[in-house]
Design a protein around this motif. Structure first.
Motif, PDB file in Angstrom:
ATOM      1  N   MET A 177       1.607   8.295   4.544  1.00  0.00           N
ATOM      2  CA  MET A 177       2.233   7.416   3.549  1.00  0.00           C
ATOM      3  C   MET A 177       1.505   6.070   3.532  1.00  0.00           C
ATOM      4  O   MET A 177       1.248   5.492   4.581  1.00  0.00           O
ATOM      5  CB  MET A 177       3.712   7.185   3.900  1.00  0.00           C
ATOM      6  N   PRO A 178       1.110   5.536   2.370  1.00  0.00           N
ATOM      7  CA  PRO A 178       0.387   4.268   2.313  1.00  0.00           C
ATOM      8  C   PRO A 178       1.195   3.142   2.943  1.00  0.00           C
ATOM      9  O   PRO A 178       2.409   3.128   2.919  1.00  0.00           O
ATOM     10  CB  PRO A 178       0.190   4.032   0.816  1.00  0.00           C
ATOM     11  N   THR A 214     -12.156  14.083   2.031  1.00  0.00           N
ATOM     12  CA  THR A 214     -11.527  12.858   2.518  1.00  0.00           C
ATOM     13  C   THR A 214     -10.897  13.131   3.878  1.00  0.00           C
ATOM     14  O   THR A 214     -10.638  14.300   4.228  1.00  0.00           O
ATOM     15  CB  THR A 214     -10.467  12.372   1.530  1.00  0.00           C
ATOM     16  N   THR A 274      -7.920  12.834   5.111  1.00  0.00           N
ATOM     17  CA  THR A 274      -6.657  13.570   5.015  1.00  0.00           C
ATOM     18  C   THR A 274      -6.346  13.766   3.540  1.00  0.00           C
ATOM     19  O   THR A 274      -6.971  13.175   2.661  1.00  0.00           O
ATOM     20  CB  THR A 274      -5.491  12.799   5.672  1.00  0.00           C
ATOM     21  N   SER A 275      -5.350  14.570   3.282  1.00  0.00           N
ATOM     22  CA  SER A 275      -4.916  14.780   1.894  1.00  0.00           C
ATOM     23  C   SER A 275      -4.060  13.630   1.394  1.00  0.00           C
ATOM     24  O   SER A 275      -3.805  13.516   0.187  1.00  0.00           O
ATOM     25  CB  SER A 275      -4.131  16.096   1.788  1.00  0.00           C
ATOM     26  N   ASN A 276      -3.615  12.765   2.314  1.00  0.00           N
ATOM     27  CA  ASN A 276      -2.779  11.627   1.940  1.00  0.00           C
ATOM     28  C   ASN A 276      -3.650  10.429   1.556  1.00  0.00           C
ATOM     29  O   ASN A 276      -4.809  10.337   1.963  1.00  0.00           O
ATOM     30  CB  ASN A 276      -1.869  11.225   3.103  1.00  0.00           C
ATOM     31  N   PRO A 277      -3.115   9.492   0.791  1.00  0.00           N
ATOM     32  CA  PRO A 277      -3.853   8.262   0.477  1.00  0.00           C
ATOM     33  C   PRO A 277      -4.169   7.488   1.757  1.00  0.00           C
ATOM     34  O   PRO A 277      -3.474   7.621   2.766  1.00  0.00           O
ATOM     35  CB  PRO A 277      -2.887   7.484  -0.426  1.00  0.00           C
ATOM     36  N   LEU A 287      -4.374   4.587   4.620  1.00  0.00           N
ATOM     37  CA  LEU A 287      -3.358   3.665   5.099  1.00  0.00           C
ATOM     38  C   LEU A 287      -3.511   2.300   4.448  1.00  0.00           C
ATOM     39  O   LEU A 287      -2.541   1.638   4.102  1.00  0.00           O
ATOM     40  CB  LEU A 287      -3.468   3.525   6.627  1.00  0.00           C
TER      41      LEU A 287
END
Length: 418
Positions: free
Chosen positions: A1-2, A68, A70-73, A75
């Motif tokens: 989660m950003p 990238t 991770t698949s998440n945006p 940090l």
């Protein structure tokens, strides 16, 4: 989660950490990646994760597939917090990282240029307060920068033997708080055409570095910067220093703290008591100094110490024809200002400093009211024996080092010369 911390808060954190280079070196864009392909690929992957969707789509359509972390945006949105940007390092990261993994049918040059363009657009659109930009640039790029980058604090320009472009002049003029300027002109290059752009920064400029092999430069413009705190003049041709001191002899720099002329000496007519005494008269706020003192200039050295009361560091050439070590120590003990703490000695002949001279000096230093430890630095020349060769000298040095009176170092070169 950003991360949900406000941008102002993150800026404060990065500014604080940036002061400790071991903790964080100017966020992502100044990372010393050491030109290793695997490290370059990791940085490249992180930068790709920060790209806007439009840029990611362009890379995808051209079959440039870079995974990238991770698949998440990410940090943090790193480009926003970048303060120092090296376009050349970015290009190197892309070149080395894509050499490991790339499936596009584009040529190597076209592929790299496409990725570089998308990264540059990202940084230029998102950086809010760029302080330093490093790039061997083109006219088009100067224009783009002048439209978006107005807060550069350091600007270094190398001149080629051709007219200075209006785009470069525009980039210089558009800066709001330029503090550090480096101008280098070789092979006939000349910075005459940009002087009108530079004068605009006469109240903000505090550091100036001039480097050239061309003797026909308008050095009198330096006098237009009264707030200079540090000046370095490096010229590689005979006779230039007589011209420098002739053109600048009436200039006053009341805030000057560091004056460095590393590569040559003034002409004989300027290298005398008049020159060194002018330092005492015109530069009372100097903090660091390296000039040549002949063996008949003891009174001049005393005058400089008595006049430059903020002086913290001084470097001497010692040996034949120059002021000798024993006399230097005696004058420092009696006349150096309260803030003085660093003595650098370079021998151009064998040292003849006796242990009793060294101990008398350390005793005098220990009794000073300021109680600052003395940093004694020997700049080593392996052709000659400096004071540490004498075993009794080293016994005395180690004694006062262990008691906290001095710090002692031996170097092969002076850090200030780089």
């Amino acid at each position: 989660m950003p991360c949900q911390l406000p941008a102002d808060c993150l800026n404060e954190i990065f500014e604080y950490l940036e002061e400790d280079k071991s903790a964080l070196h100017s966020c992502l864009c100044s990372i010393a990646y050491q030109h290793r392909p695997r490290i370059s690929l990791k940085i490249l992957s992180t930068l790709v994760a920060c790209l806007p969707d439009e840029s990611k789509e362009i890379l995808y359509k051209n079959s440039i597939l870079i995974s990238t972390p991770t698949s998440n945006p990410p940090l943090f949105n790193y480009p926003v917090f970048c303060k120092i940007l090296s376009i050349n390092d970015i290009c190197q990261i892309i070149h080395m990282g894509l050499n490991i993994k790339s499936s596009t049918s584009l040529s190597l040059k076209s592929r790299n240029c496409l990725v570089i363009n998308e990264f540059i657009k990202m940084f230029m659109n998102q950086i809010s307060a760029l302080k330093k930009l490093i790039y061997i640039s083109t006219i088009k790029f100067y224009y783009q920068l002048s439209q978006t980058c107005h807060n550069l604090q350091l600007l270094a320009i190398d001149f080629e033997p051709k007219p200075v472009s209006n785009e470069l002049k525009g980039l210089i003029s558009s800066q709001k708080n330029l503090k550090n300027l480096s101008l280098s002109a070789f092979d006939g290059g000349d910075w005459t055409d940009i002087l009108s752009s530079l004068i605009k920064h006469s109240n903000t400029l505090t550091k100036l570095y001039l480097n050239s092999d061309n003797g026909n430069l308008p050095l009198s413009f330096v006098a237009s910067f009264p707030n200079l705190q540090q000046v370095e003049l490096s010229f590689f041709f005979g006779g230039v220093y007589s011209k420098i001191f002739e053109r600048l002899q009436y200039a006053t720099f009341p805030k000057l703290q560091i004056l460095n002329i590393p590569d040559d000496f003034p002409e004989p007519e300027y290298h005398n008591n008049v020159l060194n005494l002018s330092i005492a008269e015109l530069c009372p706020n100097l903090k660091k100094l390296f000039v040549i003192f002949n063996d008949d200039e003891l009174d001049t050295l005393r005058t400089i110490f008595n006049s430059c009361r903020y002086l913290e560091s001084i470097k001497f050439n010692c040996g034949q024809g120059f002021i000798i070590e024993k006399e230097i120590l005696e004058i420092i003990a009696k006349h150096s200002p309260e803030n003085f703490y660093e003595l650098k000695i370079y021998n151009n002949s064998d040292s003849n400093l006796f242990p009793e001279d060294l101990e008398n000096f350390f005793i005098s230093w220990k009794s000073r009211t300021s109680k600052k430890s003395l940093s004694l630095i020997i700049i080593k020349d392996y052709e000659y024996n400096s004071l540490e060769v004498n075993e009794e000298n080293m016994e005395i040095i180690n004694h006062y080092k262990n008691s906290g009176v001095i710090n002692f170092k031996i170097r092969e070169y002076d850090d200030d010369d780089n």
